[in-house]
Write a protein that holds these residues in place. Structure first.
Motif, PDB file in Angstrom:
ATOM      1  N   GLY A   1       0.585  -1.275   0.000  1.00 51.81           N
ATOM      2  CA  GLY A   1       0.000   0.000   0.000  1.00 51.81           C
ATOM      3  C   GLY A   1       0.609   1.329   0.000  1.00 51.81           C
ATOM      4  N   ALA A   2       1.524   1.774   0.705  1.00 53.77           N
ATOM      5  CA  ALA A   2       1.895   3.179   0.682  1.00 53.77           C
ATOM      6  C   ALA A   2       3.394   3.280   0.779  1.00 53.77           C
ATOM      7  N   ARG A   3       3.856   4.293   1.464  1.00 56.74           N
ATOM      8  CA  ARG A   3       5.289   4.522   1.551  1.00 56.74           C
ATOM      9  C   ARG A   3       5.979   3.436   2.370  1.00 56.74           C
ATOM     10  N   PRO A   4       6.934   2.738   1.802  1.00 55.62           N
ATOM     11  CA  PRO A   4       7.626   1.688   2.556  1.00 55.62           C
ATOM     12  C   PRO A   4       8.688   2.274   3.477  1.00 55.62           C
ATOM     13  N   ILE A   5       9.319   1.412   4.262  1.00 51.83           N
ATOM     14  CA  ILE A   5      10.366   1.845   5.178  1.00 51.83           C
ATOM     15  C   ILE A   5      11.704   1.795   4.460  1.00 51.83           C
ATOM     16  N   PRO A   6      12.502   2.860   4.521  1.00 52.70           N
ATOM     17  CA  PRO A   6      13.766   2.879   3.783  1.00 52.70           C
ATOM     18  C   PRO A   6      14.719   1.751   4.173  1.00 52.70           C
ATOM     19  N   GLN A   7      14.942   1.576   5.465  1.00 54.61           N
ATOM     20  CA  GLN A   7      15.811   0.506   5.932  1.00 54.61           C
ATOM     21  C   GLN A   7      15.088  -0.193   7.066  1.00 54.61           C
ATOM     22  N   GLY A   8      14.620  -1.387   6.793  1.00 54.13           N
ATOM     23  CA  GLY A   8      13.790  -2.062   7.772  1.00 54.13           C
ATOM     24  C   GLY A   8      14.282  -3.449   8.080  1.00 54.13           C
ATOM     25  N   LEU A   9      13.468  -4.167   8.836  1.00 54.03           N
ATOM     26  CA  LEU A   9      13.740  -5.549   9.175  1.00 54.03           C
ATOM     27  C   LEU A   9      13.400  -6.391   7.963  1.00 54.03           C
ATOM     28  N   VAL A  10      14.410  -6.841   7.237  1.00 60.70           N
ATOM     29  CA  VAL A  10      14.119  -7.738   6.131  1.00 60.70           C
ATOM     30  C   VAL A  10      13.392  -8.928   6.743  1.00 60.70           C
ATOM     31  N   PRO A  11      12.192  -9.239   6.313  1.00 60.18           N
ATOM     32  CA  PRO A  11      11.624  -8.872   5.036  1.00 60.18           C
ATOM     33  C   PRO A  11      10.536  -7.815   5.096  1.00 60.18           C
ATOM     34  N   PHE A  12      10.375  -7.169   6.249  1.00 63.96           N
ATOM     35  CA  PHE A  12       9.178  -6.360   6.438  1.00 63.96           C
ATOM     36  C   PHE A  12       9.347  -4.907   6.034  1.00 63.96           C
ATOM     37  N   GLU A  13      10.506  -4.507   5.548  1.00 65.61           N
ATOM     38  CA  GLU A  13      10.732  -3.112   5.200  1.00 65.61           C
ATOM     39  C   GLU A  13       9.844  -2.627   4.064  1.00 65.61           C
ATOM     40  N   VAL A  14       9.325  -3.551   3.284  1.00 61.84           N
ATOM     41  CA  VAL A  14       8.569  -3.133   2.113  1.00 61.84           C
ATOM     42  C   VAL A  14       7.070  -3.078   2.344  1.00 61.84           C
ATOM     43  N   LEU A  15       6.623  -3.347   3.565  1.00 56.42           N
ATOM     44  CA  LEU A  15       5.197  -3.252   3.852  1.00 56.42           C
ATOM     45  C   LEU A  15       4.760  -1.794   3.912  1.00 56.42           C
ATOM     46  N   ASN A  16       3.452  -1.583   3.786  1.00 53.32           N
ATOM     47  CA  ASN A  16       2.881  -0.261   3.955  1.00 53.32           C
ATOM     48  C   ASN A  16       3.394   0.358   5.245  1.00 53.32           C
ATOM     49  N   ARG A  17       4.035   1.503   5.112  1.00 53.91           N
ATOM     50  CA  ARG A  17       4.761   2.119   6.212  1.00 53.91           C
ATOM     51  C   ARG A  17       3.891   2.503   7.400  1.00 53.91           C
ATOM     52  N   HIS A  18       2.688   2.994   7.165  1.00 54.08           N
ATOM     53  CA  HIS A  18       1.884   3.566   8.231  1.00 54.08           C
ATOM     54  C   HIS A  18       0.679   2.699   8.591  1.00 54.08           C
ATOM     55  N   LEU A  19       0.726   1.419   8.283  1.00 48.98           N
ATOM     56  CA  LEU A  19      -0.443   0.558   8.456  1.00 48.98           C
ATOM     57  C   LEU A  19      -0.306  -0.337   9.683  1.00 48.98           C
ATOM     58  N   PRO A  20      -1.175  -0.188  10.699  1.00 45.90           N
ATOM     59  CA  PRO A  20      -1.223  -1.184  11.772  1.00 45.90           C
ATOM     60  C   PRO A  20      -1.544  -2.551  11.158  1.00 45.90           C
ATOM     61  N   LEU A  21      -0.950  -3.605  11.710  1.00 49.02           N
ATOM     62  CA  LEU A  21      -1.017  -4.893  11.017  1.00 49.02           C
ATOM     63  C   LEU A  21      -0.806  -6.041  11.996  1.00 49.02           C
ATOM     64  N   ASP A  22      -1.519  -7.142  11.730  1.00 49.21           N
ATOM     65  CA  ASP A  22      -1.249  -8.417  12.388  1.00 49.21           C
ATOM     66  C   ASP A  22      -1.093  -9.443  11.278  1.00 49.21           C
ATOM     67  N   LEU A  23       0.142  -9.880  11.036  1.00 45.66           N
ATOM     68  CA  LEU A  23       0.476 -10.749   9.906  1.00 45.66           C
ATOM     69  C   LEU A  23       1.008 -12.079  10.415  1.00 45.66           C
ATOM     70  N   GLU A  24       0.465 -13.166   9.872  1.00 47.86           N
ATOM     71  CA  GLU A  24       0.942 -14.517  10.175  1.00 47.86           C
ATOM     72  C   GLU A  24       1.536 -15.123   8.913  1.00 47.86           C
ATOM     73  N   ALA A  25       2.596 -15.902   9.061  1.00 45.18           N
ATOM     74  CA  ALA A  25       3.257 -16.449   7.876  1.00 45.18           C
ATOM     75  C   ALA A  25       3.914 -17.779   8.195  1.00 45.18           C
ATOM     76  N   ILE A  26       3.980 -18.626   7.181  1.00 45.13           N
ATOM     77  CA  ILE A  26       4.722 -19.882   7.277  1.00 45.13           C
ATOM     78  C   ILE A  26       5.431 -20.095   5.953  1.00 45.13           C
ATOM     79  N   GLY A  27       6.675 -20.550   6.001  1.00 45.36           N
ATOM     80  CA  GLY A  27       7.464 -20.681   4.793  1.00 45.36           C
ATOM     81  C   GLY A  27       8.198 -22.001   4.697  1.00 45.36           C
TER      82      GLY A  27
END
Length: 415
Positions: free
Chosen positions: A381-407
């Motif tokens: 969605g919007a402005r991402p984080i310039p330097q973040g916790l890979v892999p989460f730096e590219v998420l919508n910067r200003h969005l509250p979120l609860d994300l679950e993942a399995i890989g």
């Protein structure tokens, strides 16, 4: 097949703001760096439905538009990322297959890309920090300087000077922050400053003791997300709380061997303790060795166990081989009831020929199933984080979120 730590696989998640609409509407994608600056792809292509790929050319800086014709509700778009610095010899690509209901307008970010100008705040004995950190430690942060230690440059015994390499992006209202600790007390301060390419110093920043804290139910890696800065708060179950501003987020990441949970909570809604329990998910994908000259098919895309508040929204799929990496997001709407997915082949388009391993290449694959409490078009969605916790730096910067993942991950040798 081997399980993966989610760090690399989730780096597929790129930023966009969603929309939906009937067939025959225009799709617009903006390719950006971490500070929302538009960047041009080395090459790009799209297709409607399962049709052939066509070259996609920018209509403006970082702007790419195409139309999904009447009768189709699904599209794929591929970008070969521009090269930056040490990445000049690398091939990087990002791509998406989505339905119109999942997104019709979004921002895509190339991993690690930053293309904007910076200023070097290299005044000697600048006294930028309003707090002397002698007897403790203090660090300075900007969007592109992550934790530069404060120094005593004037020999006056006061540890309150920015180091000479400290850099800040050029532009209005750039955020610069100070965070540190003396004894058991944490300190925090920040300012929004206007920065030109010739700026070498900024006014002193008021720094105050941090008087509150918060806890989590399980150990996590915690970060404070300001307007542009990203400050690590440490690992554990108890953390300082620099501000309660609703515009700031607290990022809490809990990783297991193959599963993970990411929460982003606004400063004014941060309870204590914050529930950071890992989900109990199931996912067993596989990737058979493809035939010579072909891209692989991901099988077993049937993840389950996501919370009702964070349903499955899609799969992040990645390939990497010597000198190349490719990250692809397929939305659950685009996948539908299918449990296998052939990675789309855009290599017939000029500039994208390198997006296929050659015979003898050792290829690593990764697959990550994502559940979240926000619509896919919002998370992308919007402005991402310039330097973040890979892999989460590219998420919508200003969005509250609860994300679950399995890989999961594995490898094969290209025939």
């Amino acid at each position: 097949m081997r399980r993966m730590a989610l760090g690399t696989g989730l780096a597929l998640l790129l930023a966009a703001c969603g929309g939906g609409g009937p067939s025959g509407t225009q799709v617009q994608v903006t390719l950006v760096d971490g500070l929302d600056n538009p960047i041009q792809a080395t090459a790009a292509a799209y297709r409607a439905g399962s049709g052939p790929f066509q070259a996609l050319h920018p209509t403006g800086p970082g702007q790419y538009r195409f139309t999904v014709p009447s009768g189709e509700n699904r599209y794929t778009v591929v970008f070969r990322c521009p090269s930056f610095g040490t990445l000049a010899s690398q091939v990087q690509a990002v791509s998406y297959e989505l339905t119109l209901a999942e997104a019709t307008s979004f921002k895509a970010r190339c991993p690690l890309a930053y293309a904007g100008p910076e200023a070097n705040l290299n005044q000697t004995n600048d006294n930028t920090s309003g707090q002397d950190f002698a007897g403790g430690w203090g660090q300075a942060y900007s969007a592109t300087s992550l934790g530069a230690p404060l120094l005593d440059e004037g020999g006056d015994g006061q540890v309150n000077d920015l180091p000479n390499p400290f850099r800040v992006p050029v532009g209005p209202n750039r955020e610069v922050a100070i965070f540190g600790q003396i004894g058991t007390t944490y300190y925090f301060g920040r300012a929004l400053v206007n920065v030109a390419s010739t700026t070498t110093g900024i006014p002193p920043i008021a720094v105050s003791p941090v008087g509150t804290s918060f806890a989590t139910t399980q150990p996590v890696l915690a970060f404070f997300l300001g307007k542009e800065v990203r400050i690590p708060l440490g690992t554990g179950m108890s953390f300082p709380k620099p501000t309660a501003d609703p515009g700031d987020l607290y990022e809490l990441a809990n990783f297991g061997p193959s599963q993970g949970r990411l929460r982003r909570v606004p400063g004014n809604a941060l309870g204590s303790p914050v529930n950071t329990a890992l989900p109990s998910l199931s996912f067993s994908p596989s990737v058979p060795t493809p035939s010579a000259g072909s891209l692989p098919t991901f099988q077993g895309l049937t993840a389950s166990g996501f919370a009702g508040t964070s349903p499955l929204k899609g799969y992040l799929l990645a390939l990497s081989w010597t000198g190349a990496s490719w990250e692809h997001l397929v939305g659950q709407g685009a996948l539908g009831a299918a449990t296998s997915y052939a990675l789309p082949d855009p290599t017939g388009v000029a500039g994208l020929e390198a997006l296929k391993p050659t015979s003898g290449d050792a290829v690593n694959w990764q697959a990550v199933a994502l559940g979240m409490d926000q619509a896919l078009g919002q998370v992308l969605g919007a402005r991402p984080i310039p330097q973040g916790l890979v892999p989460f730096e590219v998420l919508n910067r200003h969005l509250p979120l609860d994300l679950e993942a399995i890989g999961a991950s594995g490898s094969y040798t290209q025939p």
